[in-house]
Structures are given as C-alpha cells and as structure tokens.
Design a protein around this motif. Structure first.
Motif, PDB file in Angstrom:
ATOM      1  N   UNK A  70     -22.990  -9.740  12.712  1.00  0.00           N
ATOM      2  CA  UNK A  70     -23.147  -9.112  11.407  1.00  0.00           C
ATOM      3  C   UNK A  70     -23.102  -7.589  11.478  1.00  0.00           C
ATOM      4  N   UNK A  71     -22.583  -7.030  12.560  1.00  0.00           N
ATOM      5  CA  UNK A  71     -22.455  -5.583  12.552  1.00  0.00           C
ATOM      6  C   UNK A  71     -21.496  -5.231  11.417  1.00  0.00           C
ATOM      7  N   UNK A  72     -21.854  -4.258  10.649  1.00  0.00           N
ATOM      8  CA  UNK A  72     -21.062  -3.844   9.503  1.00  0.00           C
ATOM      9  C   UNK A  72     -20.831  -4.979   8.513  1.00  0.00           C
ATOM     10  N   UNK A  73     -21.841  -5.816   8.306  1.00  0.00           N
ATOM     11  CA  UNK A  73     -21.683  -6.892   7.332  1.00  0.00           C
ATOM     12  C   UNK A  73     -21.885  -6.354   5.927  1.00  0.00           C
ATOM     13  N   UNK A  74     -21.217  -6.981   4.972  1.00  0.00           N
ATOM     14  CA  UNK A  74     -21.476  -6.633   3.584  1.00  0.00           C
ATOM     15  C   UNK A  74     -21.582  -7.911   2.769  1.00  0.00           C
ATOM     16  N   UNK A  75     -22.062  -7.776   1.535  1.00  0.00           N
ATOM     17  CA  UNK A  75     -22.442  -8.933   0.750  1.00  0.00           C
ATOM     18  C   UNK A  75     -21.962  -8.767  -0.690  1.00  0.00           C
ATOM     19  N   UNK A  76     -21.447  -9.840  -1.274  1.00  0.00           N
ATOM     20  CA  UNK A  76     -21.272  -9.893  -2.730  1.00  0.00           C
ATOM     21  C   UNK A  76     -21.989 -11.147  -3.227  1.00  0.00           C
ATOM     22  N   UNK A  77     -22.239 -11.205  -4.543  1.00  0.00           N
ATOM     23  CA  UNK A  77     -23.015 -12.292  -5.109  1.00  0.00           C
ATOM     24  C   UNK A  77     -22.181 -13.094  -6.106  1.00  0.00           C
ATOM     25  N   UNK A  78     -22.477 -14.400  -6.151  1.00  0.00           N
ATOM     26  CA  UNK A  78     -21.882 -15.230  -7.202  1.00  0.00           C
ATOM     27  C   UNK A  78     -22.402 -14.722  -8.543  1.00  0.00           C
ATOM     28  N   UNK A  79     -21.683 -15.003  -9.616  1.00  0.00           N
ATOM     29  CA  UNK A  79     -22.135 -14.340 -10.833  1.00  0.00           C
ATOM     30  C   UNK A  79     -23.352 -14.960 -11.470  1.00  0.00           C
ATOM     31  N   UNK A  80     -23.767 -16.136 -10.997  1.00  0.00           N
ATOM     32  CA  UNK A  80     -25.080 -16.640 -11.417  1.00  0.00           C
ATOM     33  C   UNK A  80     -26.193 -16.069 -10.532  1.00  0.00           C
ATOM     34  N   UNK A  81     -25.813 -15.211  -9.591  1.00  0.00           N
ATOM     35  CA  UNK A  81     -26.755 -14.526  -8.698  1.00  0.00           C
ATOM     36  C   UNK A  81     -27.595 -15.501  -7.868  1.00  0.00           C
ATOM     37  N   UNK A  82     -27.058 -16.681  -7.651  1.00  0.00           N
ATOM     38  CA  UNK A  82     -27.779 -17.610  -6.789  1.00  0.00           C
ATOM     39  C   UNK A  82     -27.286 -17.548  -5.344  1.00  0.00           C
ATOM     40  N   UNK A  83     -26.010 -17.283  -5.180  1.00  0.00           N
ATOM     41  CA  UNK A  83     -25.432 -17.323  -3.839  1.00  0.00           C
ATOM     42  C   UNK A  83     -25.001 -15.944  -3.375  1.00  0.00           C
ATOM     43  N   UNK A  84     -25.242 -15.677  -2.106  1.00  0.00           N
ATOM     44  CA  UNK A  84     -24.750 -14.443  -1.492  1.00  0.00           C
ATOM     45  C   UNK A  84     -23.613 -14.818  -0.544  1.00  0.00           C
ATOM     46  N   UNK A  85     -22.523 -14.083  -0.626  1.00  0.00           N
ATOM     47  CA  UNK A  85     -21.422 -14.251   0.323  1.00  0.00           C
ATOM     48  C   UNK A  85     -21.505 -13.112   1.318  1.00  0.00           C
ATOM     49  N   UNK A 118     -15.632 -10.084  -5.099  1.00  0.00           N
ATOM     50  CA  UNK A 118     -15.538 -11.302  -5.915  1.00  0.00           C
ATOM     51  C   UNK A 118     -14.793 -10.960  -7.199  1.00  0.00           C
ATOM     52  N   UNK A 119     -13.966 -11.895  -7.661  1.00  0.00           N
ATOM     53  CA  UNK A 119     -13.113 -11.622  -8.815  1.00  0.00           C
ATOM     54  C   UNK A 119     -13.920 -11.507 -10.095  1.00  0.00           C
ATOM     55  N   UNK A 120     -13.315 -10.945 -11.139  1.00  0.00           N
ATOM     56  CA  UNK A 120     -14.049 -10.724 -12.382  1.00  0.00           C
ATOM     57  C   UNK A 120     -14.447 -12.039 -13.043  1.00  0.00           C
ATOM     58  N   UNK A 121     -13.729 -13.134 -12.787  1.00  0.00           N
ATOM     59  CA  UNK A 121     -14.161 -14.419 -13.347  1.00  0.00           C
ATOM     60  C   UNK A 121     -15.100 -15.164 -12.410  1.00  0.00           C
ATOM     61  N   UNK A 122     -15.396 -14.581 -11.260  1.00  0.00           N
ATOM     62  CA  UNK A 122     -16.366 -15.168 -10.341  1.00  0.00           C
ATOM     63  C   UNK A 122     -15.843 -16.328  -9.520  1.00  0.00           C
ATOM     64  N   UNK A 123     -14.548 -16.641  -9.653  1.00  0.00           N
ATOM     65  CA  UNK A 123     -14.036 -17.854  -8.999  1.00  0.00           C
ATOM     66  C   UNK A 123     -13.372 -17.610  -7.657  1.00  0.00           C
ATOM     67  N   UNK A 124     -13.041 -16.347  -7.385  1.00  0.00           N
ATOM     68  CA  UNK A 124     -12.260 -16.062  -6.185  1.00  0.00           C
ATOM     69  C   UNK A 124     -12.996 -15.038  -5.328  1.00  0.00           C
ATOM     70  N   UNK A 125     -13.098 -15.350  -4.033  1.00  0.00           N
ATOM     71  CA  UNK A 125     -13.644 -14.403  -3.064  1.00  0.00           C
ATOM     72  C   UNK A 125     -12.462 -13.826  -2.296  1.00  0.00           C
ATOM     73  N   UNK A 126     -12.417 -12.498  -2.200  1.00  0.00           N
ATOM     74  CA  UNK A 126     -11.361 -11.849  -1.425  1.00  0.00           C
ATOM     75  C   UNK A 126     -11.989 -11.233  -0.186  1.00  0.00           C
TER      76      UNK A 126
END
Lengths: 400, 112
Positions: A70-85, A118-126
């Motif tokens: 996890x060196x230099x790890x970063x995180x985005x969240x699902x739009x229901x804010x339940x899951x962290x990627x 994460x995409x604006x519709x929350x469905x795609x992780x890039x």
C-alpha cells in the motif's frame, strides 16, 4: 481473511450473550444500524492494512488486513459511501466494506499502479497505471474488467498515467508523464471508451486535479515552470499554460518528493498550488488563472489543501522538512502558524465541514486530530506507519 | 591476431580486483546509521521508486533493473542527481561511502 475488531461499548452485552448468540446466530450481523457519512479509511502502508475510523468520535473502529503493498495507496468511495476502493502500488484494487469492516474483493490488475477514480454515475472504477502504463475500467460492483486503454496505442512507448480525475458525464481526465499529454476519456460506454488527446501540454506532468465543479483539469509540470489547464466547457480551445515562468529563472531547488494535486486546493476565488523547485505556494485567480501572489513557505510543498470553508490552506512538505505543517490565512496570504506535529507527516484530511484535520505521522506511528479553530491537538491515535487518510465525504465530491 | 583469451583473462582480473576494492570501500556503516540509511532508502527514495523499490515515477531499483550498470555512475547519480529528470542530489544527506554501500546493497538484492 480480512481481520476486524470492533471496539465499541457493545462488549459487555456481547460477553453476556455471546455463547447463546454464537450458536443461534453464527455469522448473523448483530451490529446496530449506523451511517457511513463520518467514516474513513487510513492506509497503513507497510503492513498492507487499513484502519476504519470514525471522525465524529475521533476513534478507530477496525483494521482490515491483506491488502498488499500500500505504499502510495489512494482511495475512492462508492457513491453510497459504504465501500472504499483502495488502489495499491502493487496494482491491486481492494474493495472494502466500511460497515462490515471486511475485504469484499481484491483484483490484481497491473504490476505498478498509482491510483484511480470513480465515474460520475458511480458504476465504473478507473485505475491509472505506471507499468504497464494505461487506464483500466472496472465494474464498480464486482470489479470485472470492462476495458483497457493503452497509452502505448499511439506509438512512442507506453506512458505512465498521472493525475486521473473524474469529470462530469462519466468522463475521466489524466496526464501522461512521459509523452506530455492530457487525455480525456469518455466512459459513457465503458466497454468501448473514447479518447480525446491533447498533445504538447508541457514537459513531465507529474500529477493532476479536477476542480470541484468538474469543469477544469489542471496538470502540474515537473519539467517546466507552469501548469497545464484544460477547460472542459471549451474543449476545442485545447490546453493552455497557466502560471508560466513562476520560477522566473531562479535556480530550482531539489525536490525530494513530488507534490500531490487534488481538487481541494481551490479556496473561494483562488487556487493554491505547490511550486516545484521553489519553496512557495502559488496563488492563482480561479477564473482568469493569472498568478496573483506567491506565499513563501519553509520547504517544498507536497499537499496544499484548503479547509472546506476555504478560509485557511494547510501545507505539508517534502523530505527533509516533512515533520512540519504550515497554515496559510487566505485573506492575508500569510503563514499564520507552523506546527511540528510528528515525524514524516504524509497526509492531511479535513472532516467534512472542516472542524478538524487529521494528520498521519508515518515515523511516529500515529494519527493526530487537530482542531482547526484552535490549531491544537485534540487527540492522537496509534497507527502502523500511516500514510493516506480518506474520509467517506469524498463519495459525493467530484475530482476526489 | 587473436589475443581474445588473454584479454578476457585480464578483464576478469580487473573485474575481480575492482569488485574486491568496491566491497572493501563499501563496508556497512555502524549502527544506528545503517538502519537510518535503509529507512531513507525505502521511505524517501521509495517516494518515487516505490516502497519495495520496484519503480514508480522513478525507475525500478531492483537488482535486475540495475544489472550491468556501473556502480560508480549509480553512486554519482545518488550524490549529484540527474539533471533533466526529477532525481535530486542526495549529497547533503549521504557520504560517498554510504552511497557506495547502498548501491552495493541494491545491486546485490540485499536492500530489504
């Protein structure tokens, strides 16, 4: 297996009922209902774990293990804010359930990665990758690969992808370090994304940011004094240079760690951006993008982050000044406080409305919760070589 | 005229001598300095080259990646940086002997 321990006041009850419950309800969730709006994830870089924290009560709730390098790890969240990627340096994406404190899924998608969006519709992780360079798109639910966009596709060797940020309309913007380009990726059909390229945007873009309204994408340049600005409302006008020549021929100072850019650096009418090779924060008008001031600081800035209210801007620094943090007052553009909170302050994260800021001190194995009104430490929490801190309030913000 | 075998033999001698000298020059620093240097390598060099030194914005520093590169030029890169790239000079924080020791560790894969 993902290890987790909830340290809450439920212990007494649990002790009384545990034998019964174990038999009758094994595996059944007995956790009281709660929201996720005040939860966050702290990266413990060396141990491949994350802590799940509660920023209302400034406490750690659980540790989830088995996430790899996890060196230099970063995180985005699902739009229901339940899951962290969680995007790990080893190229893995880990999907973590904040409520169950559990690793739901982990896919290894590259050998060397740097982050994602994460995409604006929350469905795609890039995911943005260094090796092999390129961007991969995944289904946010199950992390199935949807498509790959190679940055080698147009010749000249594959380029490292930096600064990937989400833009409105299921688009992503990013810069190419090696070939000096900005690409706009339209992922509205994620199995067949479309790329719009902007070449010759400047030498060695090292990171990028999208403004919080999703209109602008800005790439910081290592190879020259200035930044590259893309205005998505006027895409045909291409990319233009801003803050050109901020070093003005002065000797560039060595940079022992690359700065990081994200949308938090825009405060009110101004953008506060790290200079490269000068111990300064650059201040630009966020409509004309003309430079209006520089604020001298004590070292090479890494993160330049505005409080959510925009009144103050917090700065941390590259080695060898990474034990210090400076606070800039926005109206006067003066440093009003220098803190020395711990060794190797790697990251800062504001609570959703900015009453506190959390700092990670890697070499002191602790997190500090600092009251932004008094600039004093409210609490410290133990953590294993912490680096990034990410609160779930990012789930509803563009460019985060 | 084929002086190949002789040349090869001489080269071998030179290489052996060179590697011997280098090993002698790159004795490990006394503790706690050796530990500090390893921390510096993984945490601060690792900021660009990756915590596990497999590369990032900076190139990988694995034994495979460094194979065949002259130790002297690697030491010079550490101390003086590489103009035109983000690699900064580390001379303010390291002696020449310490840089030699780190290069030796990296090339031999003993940096973990």
């Amino acid at each position: 297996m993902a290890g987790s321990t909830f340290a809450t006041g439920r212990r007494t009850l649990a002790r009384l009922l545990a034998p019964l419950l174990c038999l009758a309800l094994a595996g059944c969730a007995s956790t009281p209902l709660r929201g996720t709006g005040d939860l966050g994830v702290v990266i413990e870089r060396a141990s491949g774990s994350v802590q799940i924290v509660d920023n209302s009560h400034a406490q750690s709730l659980a540790r989830v293990q088995g996430l790899g390098d996890l060196s230099h790890a970063s995180v985005v969240f699902s739009r229901d804010a339940r899951y962290a990627y969680v995007f790990g340096r080893d190229g893995a994406i880990s999907k973590v359930d904040l409520l169950a404190a559990r690793l739901v899924k982990r896919v290894e998608q590259a050998s060397n990665s740097i982050g994602g969006a994460i995409s604006s519709d929350g469905r795609v992780i890039a995911a943005q990758n260094y090796s092999p360079g390129g961007v991969k798109l995944f289904d946010a639910d199950n992390l199935q690969l949807l498509s790959s966009v190679s940055t080698a596709a147009f010749g000249g060797g594959e380029s490292k992808v930096v600064g990937l940020a989400d833009m409105p309309g299921n688009r992503f913007a990013f810069a190419l370090y090696d070939s000096g380009e900005i690409w706009l990726l339209d992922a509205s059909t994620p199995s067949a994304p479309k790329v719009q390229r902007f070449e010759h945007i400047g030498k060695q873009p090292y990171d990028g940011l999208a403004s919080s309204d999703g209109r602008y994408f800005i790439a910081g340049l290592y190879g020259e004094d200035g930044l590259a600005l893309f205005d998505s409302w006027h895409a045909d006008a291409g990319v233009r240079r801003i803050l050109a020549g901020y070093g003005r021929g002065r000797q560039a100072l060595p940079v022992y760690k690359m700065p990081h850019l994200r949308g938090w650096s825009i405060a009110g009418d101004y953008a506060f951006l790290p200079a490269i090779g000068q111990h300064e924060v650059l201040v630009a008008d966020n409509r004309s993008w003309a430079q209006v001031a520089t604020v001298p600081v004590l070292g090479q800035p890494v993160f330049v982050m505005a409080e959510p209210g925009g009144r103050r801007v917090w700065v941390n620094f590259a080695f060898p000044d990474n034990d210090k943090v400076q606070v800039i007052d926005v109206p006067t553009r003066q440093v009003i406080k220098t803190l020395q909170p711990g060794r190797a302050i790697l990251h800062m994260e504001f609570t959703p409305r900015g009453d506190a800021v959390w700092l990670s001190s890697r070499d002191d194995n602790k997190l500090l919760v600092i009251d932004t009104a008094t600039l004093t430490v409210r609490r410290t929490l133990p953590a294993l070589e912490p680096s990034g801190i990410f609160f779930s309030s990012r789930a509803s913000r563009m460019g985060m | 005229m084929d002086s190949g075998p002789v040349r090869r033999g001489l080269w071998l001698l030179v290489l052996l001598a060179a590697s011997f000298c280098q090993q002698a020059a790159a004795a490990p620093p006394a503790e706690p300095r050796a530990g500090e240097l390893l921390q510096l390598l993984h945490k601060d060099c690792g900021a660009c080259h990756g915590l596990s030194l497999k590369g990032g914005l900076g190139s990988p520093l694995t034994p495979q990646a460094l194979a065949g590169k002259p130790a002297d030029s690697l030491v010079a890169t550490i101390l003086n940086g590489r103009p035109g790239t983000p690699m900064p000079p580390w001379r303010p924080f390291l002696s020449e002997e310490e840089a030699q020791w780190l290069v030796q560790l990296l090339q031999q894969g003993g940096a973990r």
